[in-house]
Design an enzyme around this catalytic site. Structure first.
Site, PDB file in Angstrom:
ATOM      1  CG  ASP A 168      -1.820   1.182   1.298  1.00 36.48           C
ATOM      2  OD1 ASP A 168      -1.966   1.870   0.277  1.00 36.48           O
ATOM      3  OD2 ASP A 168      -2.377   1.449   2.373  1.00 36.48           O
ATOM      4  CB  SER A 170       2.926   7.305  -1.183  1.00 36.53           C
ATOM      5  OG  SER A 170       4.114   6.921  -0.543  1.00 36.53           O
ATOM      6  CE1 TYR A 236      -6.109   7.853  -3.032  1.00 36.21           C
ATOM      7  CE2 TYR A 236      -6.862   5.686  -3.667  1.00 36.21           C
ATOM      8  CZ  TYR A 236      -6.281   6.525  -2.740  1.00 36.21           C
ATOM      9  OH  TYR A 236      -5.876   6.038  -1.526  1.00 36.21           O
TER      10      TYR A 236
END
Ligand code: SAM
Length: 292
Positions: A168, A170, A236
């Site tokens: 997970d 960035s 997003y």
């Protein structure tokens, strides 16, 4: 609270605009009610905002990591698609994900015996524990062992340890850069037990074509079974994000075991049908994957 200069360029008339060279010429904006936290950690600029309509929002280096209004879509899919693809996951590694959301979702799997968690920036964890307890509750699970450090370095020392690994991360700017390169995926493969599988934050096929192509190429080269699933997340870039997956055995496109009713009742996005449907891609995206 005054915002420091790293983030000031993103604030326009009380709105945060996600201006980033990774998606030139387009920026999602959210109206800000209050700045709850703003500090440059050892690794990145960390900002926590209260927005007017989407709850609290975590931003790292000017890039939105989550909002309370839609985080469930990402956390549920990135956790449950890989964990339900595996027929019997006992040992899980999560890399990144300092907010705790993936741990919250993984905790719903009673079959998991150990959950290793490796996050580079301890300050992200502290901020989320303070301001986002609805995500950071994932750290309360006593199966979770927290390792603070670079996920790329951590995984190099793990051999045949895990049934499932979830990354997970960035974006591939800043501390997450190495997590998008082939040597990291080779290490992930070696860290898997026979029949294991990996799932990584796979960016957007609309907005990050070259990053998606690179991830799909790497996972196709290293794994016999490869898949790309997509998730709708309004905050997003482009409103969607992918999960790039590689497997040493289990099929990915259908759940490999029953979803317990008590788990299903707790979920807002993931179910058996969306698991399968998430691998069905728009024509241009499927063509892009097929040509790699
Ligand atoms: N999916 C979310 C997104 O991209 O919008 C990611 C959320 S989560 C907050 C990303 C986490 O990855 C951050 O807390 C960051 O510190 C962590 N991270 C970045 N690079 C890392 C590395 N090399 N090793 C471990 N964790 C890392």
């Amino acid at each position: 609270m005054k915002l420091n200069t790293t983030i000031d360029k993103n604030i326009i008339d009380g709105w945060f605009a996600e201006i980033c060279p990774m998606w030139p010429g387009i920026a999602l904006s959210l109206e800000i009610e209050k700045v709850l936290y703003s500090n440059k950690s050892k690794y990145q600029q960390i900002d926590l905002f209260l927005t007017t309509h989407h709850g609290k929002m975590l931003v790292l280096d000017g890039i939105i990591q989550l909002t309370q209004s839609d985080e469930f879509a990402y956390q549920e899919m990135l956790a449950h698609v890989p964990l339900f693809s595996h027929p019997d996951p006992r040992h899980l590694l999560v890399i990144g994900g300092g907010d705790g959301g993936i741990l919250r979702e993984a905790g719903r799997h009673d079959c998991l015996e150990t959950i290793d968690f490796c996050e580079i920036d301890e300050e992200v964890i502290q901020v989320c524990k303070q301001f986002l307890p609805d995500l950071a509750c994932g750290f309360d699970d006593n199966r979770v062992a927290v390792h603070i450090g670079d996920g790329n370095a951590f995984v190099q020392n793990q051999k045949q340890m895990y049934d499932v690994i979830i990354v997970d991360s960035s974006d591939p700017v800043g501390p997450g850069e190495a997590l998008f390169e082939k040597p990291f995926y080779e290490s992930l493969k070696h860290a898997l037990k026979p029949g294991g599988l990996i799932a990584t934050q796979g960016e957007s096929f609309f907005m990050h074509k070259k990053y998606v192509e690179n991830l799909v190429k790497i996972t196709k080269e290293l794994f016999d079974i490869q898949g790309y699933s997509t998730i709708l997340v309004p905050t997003y870039p482009g409103g969607n994000i992918g999960i790039c997956m590689g497997s040493l055995g289990p099929q990915l496109k259908i759940p490999g075991r029953q979803i317990p009713e008590k788990v299903q009742q707790q979920l807002k996005y993931y179910n058996k049908e969306i698991h399968k449907a998430s691998f069905v891609l728009p024509g241009f995206a499927q063509k892009m994957m097929d040509e790699i």
